[in-house]
Each structure stands twice: as C-alpha cells, then as structure tokens.
Design a protein around this motif. Structure first.
Motif, PDB file in Angstrom:
ATOM      1  N   GLN A  56      -5.121   0.715  11.629  1.00  0.00           N
ATOM      2  CA  GLN A  56      -4.595  -0.393  10.796  1.00  0.00           C
ATOM      3  C   GLN A  56      -3.055   0.570  10.093  1.00  0.00           C
ATOM      4  O   GLN A  56      -2.460  -0.208   9.082  1.00  0.00           O
ATOM      5  CB  GLN A  56      -5.363  -0.373   9.391  1.00  0.00           C
ATOM      6  N   ARG A  69      -0.038  -1.027   5.651  1.00  0.00           N
ATOM      7  CA  ARG A  69       1.111  -1.731   6.551  1.00  0.00           C
ATOM      8  C   ARG A  69       2.408  -0.703   6.261  1.00  0.00           C
ATOM      9  O   ARG A  69       3.273  -0.876   6.726  1.00  0.00           O
ATOM     10  CB  ARG A  69       0.925  -2.879   5.966  1.00  0.00           C
ATOM     11  N   LEU A  76     -10.360  -0.753   1.721  1.00  0.00           N
ATOM     12  CA  LEU A  76      -9.345  -1.557   2.436  1.00  0.00           C
ATOM     13  C   LEU A  76     -10.391  -3.043   2.620  1.00  0.00           C
ATOM     14  O   LEU A  76      -9.707  -4.114   2.724  1.00  0.00           O
ATOM     15  CB  LEU A  76      -9.223  -0.823   3.785  1.00  0.00           C
ATOM     16  N   ASP A  77     -11.855  -2.711   3.158  1.00  0.00           N
ATOM     17  CA  ASP A  77     -12.559  -3.766   3.329  1.00  0.00           C
ATOM     18  C   ASP A  77     -12.545  -4.789   1.870  1.00  0.00           C
ATOM     19  O   ASP A  77     -12.841  -6.028   2.097  1.00  0.00           O
ATOM     20  CB  ASP A  77     -13.762  -3.256   3.493  1.00  0.00           C
ATOM     21  N   GLY A 118       0.719  -1.211   0.030  1.00  0.00           N
ATOM     22  CA  GLY A 118      -0.070   0.230   0.146  1.00  0.00           C
ATOM     23  C   GLY A 118       0.958   1.224  -0.036  1.00  0.00           C
ATOM     24  O   GLY A 118       2.105   1.266  -0.180  1.00  0.00           O
ATOM     25  N   THR A 133      -6.314  -2.374  -1.437  1.00  0.00           N
ATOM     26  CA  THR A 133      -5.040  -1.797  -0.663  1.00  0.00           C
ATOM     27  C   THR A 133      -4.772  -2.110   0.847  1.00  0.00           C
ATOM     28  O   THR A 133      -5.756  -2.742   1.254  1.00  0.00           O
ATOM     29  CB  THR A 133      -5.051  -0.184  -0.981  1.00  0.00           C
ATOM     30  N   ASN A 134      -3.725  -1.687   1.449  1.00  0.00           N
ATOM     31  CA  ASN A 134      -3.592  -1.852   2.712  1.00  0.00           C
ATOM     32  C   ASN A 134      -2.868  -0.752   3.110  1.00  0.00           C
ATOM     33  O   ASN A 134      -2.111   0.078   2.453  1.00  0.00           O
ATOM     34  CB  ASN A 134      -2.907  -3.183   3.219  1.00  0.00           C
ATOM     35  N   HIS A 177     -10.088  -5.166   0.021  1.00  0.00           N
ATOM     36  CA  HIS A 177      -8.765  -5.720  -0.184  1.00  0.00           C
ATOM     37  C   HIS A 177      -8.110  -5.491  -1.309  1.00  0.00           C
ATOM     38  O   HIS A 177      -6.944  -5.911  -1.939  1.00  0.00           O
ATOM     39  CB  HIS A 177      -8.765  -7.348  -0.334  1.00  0.00           C
TER      40      HIS A 177
END
Length: 274
Positions: free
Chosen positions: A273, A245, A237-238, A172, A242-243, A240
C-alpha cells in the motif's frame, strides 16, 4: 541490493518547510506480537495490488551534494577509512563515506541538534549510510545495537520530510518506520521527537495493547512521521483512520527480528500500500 533513482533533486531549489512551505528517499534498515483474538485476521493477506498513481503528490528524494573534502578522497583513502571503521559495502555506485557531520550537507537546524546532543563524529553506519539515504537509495544497513542506526535513518528522514509538500487534510504520513515491538517503537519516537522538534515535524507512535483513541486522533490531525508495529497499523488502515499514499520514505527497523517473529505477511500487506 541498491536501486538508484537518476533524478537529481537540487537541495537549493527547495525552501525550508519551517516557513510554511514544502522543502525524497525510500530506505530500509535492518509489531506488537499478534494476539490470539486478532490472529485470524492476519492469516490471509491481500495480494499486492497495483496502486492508482493518479493524483499522488510528486516527490523528490535526492538531496545529497558531495562536499569537496569527500570528493577529494582517493579510492585508497576510502578503502583505508572503511577498513579502519570496519565498514563493508555491497552494491553499485556506492557513495564515499563521510568523516564529519559537516561533510554530510545537513541543514543547519539538523547540525544544531547533533551538536546539542554532544556527538563528536559519525558512527560507521552513519558515515556510510547518510550519503546513501540522502541520495534516495534503497539501503540495507546492518549494525550492532547502540551503533547509532536510528539516527542513520531518522536524520535523512527529517530532511526528506522538509523537502515534500505539506500535508493536506486526509493525507497519511510521509515517513513510515515499522518496528517489531512497542518498546522499540517508543524508543524510536523519542529520538524522532528530539531531532525533529526544530523542524516542527509531527510524529505519532502506533502500537497495540493500549486504547486506540489517542492514536486515532493523532492520525486524523495529520502527522509526517508514523512509527508503528505492523498489527496495530494494519488495524488503523482497515478502519480507514489513515492511509499510506503519501509514504515515500519507508524504514523496517530490526527487519530480521520482524521476520523471525512471523511478521512477513503483515509487512508485505503494508508495503503493497506504499
């Protein structure tokens, strides 16, 4: 109000990102409005969870080297300058403000963009905010509209990105800027594109009310900077797409307005997150 990271990252030890290398800071400065159809999904927000830190990419966030001109300023000169520029500070070990762009220690490619834009001297929020952000300090900056606060966090963000290892597939963003409205998010993206062009830093703008396809493609290709409204980003995000981290530089632009608009649950979910 401020938290200082004691690690001292020496800027000279990093190569320039533009030569295909990786060259940090967590900073806060202070959504699309929730639609009725999606509102229920935002009412219950997950409690902040302890992130699995194993395998996360190490990062540095202190890139500020005080110039001789700034170092030579006496306490009285600092106080007079802050009084003249109407700068008020709170916190421990607050760095001295800078009077010129050269005093900040920005790389040449950032100075070139500043010169091209025709700026003469830093605005008050920039003069005091840049040394703090480049040190990797947590920061709350309060300034009027049109006072240059966007560049006060964007230029250190560009330096921060260029100091990190390049993105790997599936990573991400490194920088996340949250904004309350689509209009502000687009405005921030325009500045980001203008000043990040010489570094070849990729960005995208994530907001509701438009098709998701182009935004999803940008995220999947990999972007270093994401400017987003809270609702649409949570959706991404939900799903998926991207993220967060790799996020090591976080900005809440117009944080007070986002809280007034009721975005606190979404902000808490996103920050949990990071």
């Amino acid at each position: 109000m401020s938290r200082y990271d004691s690690r001292s990252g020496d800027p000279s030890s990093y190569r320039d990102r533009r030569s295909d290398s990786g060259f940090g800071a967590s900073t806060g400065f202070g959504g699309s409005v929730r639609s009725s159809s999606s509102r229920n999904s935002y009412e219950v927000v997950e409690s902040p969870r302890k992130l699995d830190l194993d395998g996360l990419t190490p990062f540095e966030k202190n890139f500020y080297v005080e110039s001789p001109a700034v170092a030579e300023m006496s306490d009285r000169e600092v106080e007079e300058y802050r009084l003249q520029r109407e700068i008020t500070v709170e916190g421990l070990d607050v760095p001295k403000p800078v009077k010129s762009f050269r005093d900040v220690g920005f790389p040449d490619y950032v100075i070139q963009e500043i010169t091209k834009a025709g700026f003469v001297e830093p605005t008050p929020i920039q003069a005091q905010g840049w040394p703090m952000a480049l040190r990797g300090r947590d920061l709350i900056g309060i300034a009027e509209t049109g006072s240059g606060k966007t560049l006060a966090y964007l230029l250190p963000a560009i330096v921060h990105v260029n100091a990190q290892p390049i993105l790997s597939p599936g990573d991400g963003p490194i920088v996340l800027v949250l904004a309350p409205t689509r209009e502000l998010a687009v405005q921030i993206q325009n500045e980001c594109t203008k000043f990040g062009a010489s570094s070849k830093i990729k960005n995208t703008c994530i907001y509701g009310g438009v098709p998701k396809g182009p935004q999803v493609r940008d995220l999947q290709k990999g972007v270093e900077i994401v400017i987003a409204t809270p609702g649409r980003l949570i959706d991404m995000l939900d799903s998926h797409h991207t993220n967060l981290r790799r996020v090591t530089y976080l900005v809440l632009d117009e944080a007070d307005r986002m809280l007034d608009m009721g975005f606190e649950p979404q902000i808490r979910k996103l920050v949990s997150q990071v």
